[in-house]
Design a protein around this motif. Sequence first.
Motif, PDB file in Angstrom:
ATOM      1  N   ASN A 131       0.871  -0.989  -0.005  1.00 31.97           N
ATOM      2  CA  ASN A 131       0.006   0.108  -0.015  1.00 31.97           C
ATOM      3  C   ASN A 131       0.789   1.194  -0.055  1.00 31.97           C
ATOM      4  O   ASN A 131       1.556   1.414   1.009  1.00 31.97           O
ATOM      5  CB  ASN A 131      -0.770   0.046   1.157  1.00 31.97           C
ATOM      6  N   HIS A 132       0.852   1.956  -0.931  1.00 32.54           N
ATOM      7  CA  HIS A 132       1.655   2.982  -1.298  1.00 32.54           C
ATOM      8  C   HIS A 132       1.194   4.310  -0.778  1.00 32.54           C
ATOM      9  O   HIS A 132       0.237   4.635  -1.528  1.00 32.54           O
ATOM     10  CB  HIS A 132       2.070   3.057  -2.782  1.00 32.54           C
ATOM     11  N   LEU A 133       1.360   5.109   0.051  1.00 37.03           N
ATOM     12  CA  LEU A 133       1.021   6.518   0.310  1.00 37.03           C
ATOM     13  C   LEU A 133       2.150   7.488  -0.250  1.00 37.03           C
ATOM     14  O   LEU A 133       3.172   7.422   0.021  1.00 37.03           O
ATOM     15  CB  LEU A 133       1.175   6.816   1.764  1.00 37.03           C
ATOM     16  N   GLN A 134       1.272   8.534  -0.960  1.00 31.17           N
ATOM     17  CA  GLN A 134       2.090   9.348  -1.581  1.00 31.17           C
ATOM     18  C   GLN A 134       2.343  10.664  -0.414  1.00 31.17           C
ATOM     19  O   GLN A 134       1.609  10.649   0.522  1.00 31.17           O
ATOM     20  CB  GLN A 134       1.165  10.271  -2.698  1.00 31.17           C
ATOM     21  N   PRO A 135       3.053  11.658  -0.713  1.00 27.76           N
ATOM     22  CA  PRO A 135       3.332  12.590   0.360  1.00 27.76           C
ATOM     23  C   PRO A 135       2.088  13.143   0.626  1.00 27.76           C
ATOM     24  O   PRO A 135       1.349  13.668  -0.100  1.00 27.76           O
ATOM     25  CB  PRO A 135       4.308  13.534  -0.344  1.00 27.76           C
TER      26      PRO A 135
END
Length: 282
Positions: A260-264
């Motif tokens: 699960n990739h959270l962007q800034p």
Amino acid sequence: MALEAASPKDDAQAPLPGGRLHWLRAGVLEVALAPEAGGRIAQIRYDGVDWLVGEQEGGAAAIGWGCYPMVPWAGRIRQGRFAFDGKAYALPRNFGGHAIHGVGFSRPWHIDSLGADSAALSLELPEDKYWPFGGRATQVIRVLADSLELCLAVQAGDQAMPAVLGWHPWFRKPDQVLFSPSAMYPRDGEGIAALPCIAPTPGPWDDCFINEAQVTLVCGEQQLRLRADTDHWVVYDGAAQATCVEPQTGPPDGFTLVPNHLQPGQRLQLTFELEWESDDLG
């Protein structure tokens, strides 16, 4: 998750004292909040019945008592290693050769607001060997007459980051657990979740399940219904004194199994609702 003492050489994972308790109350529901002990709930008492394993009962390990937030990951990270955005990372290993339950449960949380029946806490995540990405975690605890609402969130800071959230309640052994998952992650030789998922097997369990229905715990004349806005639940019922029923946004070793990739600046949230019913109260 079998109870095991954290390494005394690892300061970030060393047991924390319970510290000062802040009691939140509504009707016959009382919740003892321990912000200094990893932002955890130290005890939940409904109509005089204590539902959680207390600090003195949990042994030496910070992971073994109360109900605490798992952030920015939940469960084990295999050997503390994972890849993110094409780069390899290695976190300190503090549990059987693996990294477990994030950094939130072992650090004091800041009280942002505190009322008679609610509280808001926050934690600035580190940018160091324990967690190189930074970010910020928050939780909101709200006590109602017959229910407890918990909301946990993490927000990425200036850089992207992986994230899996969870709540880890150590319930005193219930008389019965009503649970009907649709699938489970098998565990491999290291005792860690793997893919593909399989049909649920009989307990005892230390496993992650796919489950979209409520889970019910029965203790004497009281019933506790558990609901969350996720379909991942870990159940550990191998301890004589406790059963853990843990909603998570992903499985153990989730950075590898279900990234699960959270962007800034992006936020991930998990809501957990606990609702009681007592025969005595009709």
